[in-house]
Design a protein around this motif. Structure first.
Motif, PDB file in Angstrom:
ATOM      1  N   PHE A  10      -7.823  21.675  -6.856  1.00 14.00           N
ATOM      2  CA  PHE A  10      -7.831  20.584  -7.956  1.00 14.00           C
ATOM      3  C   PHE A  10      -9.063  20.657  -8.434  1.00 14.00           C
ATOM      4  O   PHE A  10     -10.351  21.190  -8.132  1.00 14.00           O
ATOM      5  CB  PHE A  10      -7.664  19.207  -7.602  1.00 14.00           C
ATOM      6  N   ARG A  11      -9.379  20.537  -9.976  1.00 17.09           N
ATOM      7  CA  ARG A  11     -10.708  20.526 -10.618  1.00 17.09           C
ATOM      8  C   ARG A  11     -10.495  19.478 -11.982  1.00 17.09           C
ATOM      9  O   ARG A  11      -9.442  19.760 -12.518  1.00 17.09           O
ATOM     10  CB  ARG A  11     -10.949  21.732 -10.856  1.00 17.09           C
ATOM     11  N   VAL A  12     -11.645  18.761 -12.195  1.00 19.61           N
ATOM     12  CA  VAL A  12     -11.658  17.967 -13.207  1.00 19.61           C
ATOM     13  C   VAL A  12     -12.792  18.257 -14.149  1.00 19.61           C
ATOM     14  O   VAL A  12     -13.883  18.495 -13.411  1.00 19.61           O
ATOM     15  CB  VAL A  12     -11.643  16.484 -13.028  1.00 19.61           C
ATOM     16  N   GLN A  37       1.164  26.831 -16.188  1.00 24.49           N
ATOM     17  CA  GLN A  37       2.456  25.731 -16.296  1.00 24.49           C
ATOM     18  C   GLN A  37       2.238  24.567 -16.811  1.00 24.49           C
ATOM     19  O   GLN A  37       1.511  23.790 -16.514  1.00 24.49           O
ATOM     20  CB  GLN A  37       3.267  25.624 -14.797  1.00 24.49           C
ATOM     21  N   ASP A  38       3.015  24.359 -17.987  1.00 23.91           N
ATOM     22  CA  ASP A  38       3.007  22.939 -18.929  1.00 23.91           C
ATOM     23  C   ASP A  38       4.343  22.374 -18.787  1.00 23.91           C
ATOM     24  O   ASP A  38       5.457  23.184 -18.592  1.00 23.91           O
ATOM     25  CB  ASP A  38       2.364  23.400 -20.127  1.00 23.91           C
ATOM     26  N   THR A  86      -5.858  21.909 -20.179  1.00 20.46           N
ATOM     27  CA  THR A  86      -5.267  21.256 -18.971  1.00 20.46           C
ATOM     28  C   THR A  86      -3.886  21.564 -18.521  1.00 20.46           C
ATOM     29  O   THR A  86      -2.808  21.674 -19.278  1.00 20.46           O
ATOM     30  CB  THR A  86      -5.127  19.386 -19.412  1.00 20.46           C
ATOM     31  N   SER A  87      -3.521  22.007 -17.386  1.00 22.75           N
ATOM     32  CA  SER A  87      -2.382  22.529 -16.872  1.00 22.75           C
ATOM     33  C   SER A  87      -2.629  22.875 -15.373  1.00 22.75           C
ATOM     34  O   SER A  87      -3.328  22.679 -14.741  1.00 22.75           O
ATOM     35  CB  SER A  87      -2.402  23.919 -17.659  1.00 22.75           C
ATOM     36  N   SER A 112      -7.644  19.711 -15.106  1.00 22.03           N
ATOM     37  CA  SER A 112      -7.806  18.400 -15.979  1.00 22.03           C
ATOM     38  C   SER A 112      -8.793  18.679 -16.735  1.00 22.03           C
ATOM     39  O   SER A 112     -10.196  18.575 -16.316  1.00 22.03           O
ATOM     40  CB  SER A 112      -7.628  17.354 -15.281  1.00 22.03           C
ATOM     41  N   ILE A 113      -8.749  18.800 -18.182  1.00 23.79           N
ATOM     42  CA  ILE A 113     -10.038  18.718 -18.852  1.00 23.79           C
ATOM     43  C   ILE A 113      -9.867  17.534 -19.709  1.00 23.79           C
ATOM     44  O   ILE A 113      -9.292  16.818 -20.443  1.00 23.79           O
ATOM     45  CB  ILE A 113      -9.973  19.876 -20.236  1.00 23.79           C
TER      46      ILE A 113
END
Lengths: 114, 113
Positions: A10-12, A37-38, A86-87, A112-113
């Motif tokens: 995970f990363r923001v 994957q969206d 974001t994906s 997540s951006i």
């Protein structure tokens, strides 16, 4: 027997930041791939590599760069992150150039951006 | 341009019954087709595949059928079990394409008790 390992899970990020996603495989596979994957869109190929030192563009390469300096590792870089990136990102690998060799996937990196 | 299509976003089937998941493709150069299964927070796992020279491939409870003239394939699961509840992706590959996969959008299968 790890298979395909993706780091981080995970990363923001904030818009404009850069980061690198790491994929490592321990199966001595020649071919490696990065997908995103969206929701409602399945998996789409970003970049791929058919061997150490080689990379090629996939279906949605814009905004990403990749490197394959070692056979077991495939890095995906975002130079300047955008909210559209974001994906969930999946790395995969497989043995040969034949179409009938299934790709093995990692468990993904959720990015997540903001 | 969606080259691989899964027109049913979701499917609900009772335990013990047959699940049929469908997939259509438009690219005549595809010569190998695969089904992947995906649980939440995990990567896709390979389930079964079929070459374009065959029209059926079976592996235990899973059978894939290919109709080349209709550019259609289907995955049959018999009997369906609660553990089969997942998202199923159809994927296709063409020879000489570095084994790149083109995926459908997925079908969420729910097997109810």
């Amino acid at each position: 027997n790890a298979g395909v390992t993706q780091t981080p899970k995970f990363r923001v990020l904030k818009t404009g930041q850069s980061m690198t996603l790491l994929c490592a495989q321990d199966m001595n596979h020649e071919y490696m791939y990065w997908y995103r994957q969206d929701p409602g869109m399945g998996l789409r190929l970003i970049h791929y590599s058919v061997g150490e030192g080689t990379t090629a563009k996939g279906e949605v390469p814009d905004g990403y760069n990749v490197s394959r300096l070692k056979k077991q590792n495939f890095l995906l870089g975002l130079e300047s992150a955008a909210p559209s990136q974001t994906s969930v990102y999946f790395c995969a690998s497989c043995w040969t150039r034949m179409s009938n060799q299934p790709q093995h996937f990692g468990d993904g990196t959720r990015l997540s951006i903001l | 341009d969606q080259q691989v299509k899964q027109n049913s976003p979701s499917l609900s089937v009772q335990e013990g019954r047959i699940s049929i998941l469908n997939c259509d493709y438009t690219n005549s150069m595809f010569d190998y087709f695969l089904w992947y299964k995906k649980y939440p927070a995990e990567g896709p796992t390979f389930l079964i595949s079929i070459s374009s020279i065959k029209d059926k491939n079976e592996d235990g409870r899973f059978t894939v059928f290919l109709n080349k003239s209709a550019k259609h394939l289907s995955l049959h699961i018999v009997p369906s079990q609660p553990g089969d509840s997942a998202v199923y992706f159809c994927a296709a590959s063409g020879s000489g394409t570095a084994s790149k996969l083109t995926f459908g959008t997925g079908t969420r299968l729910q097997v109810t008790l």
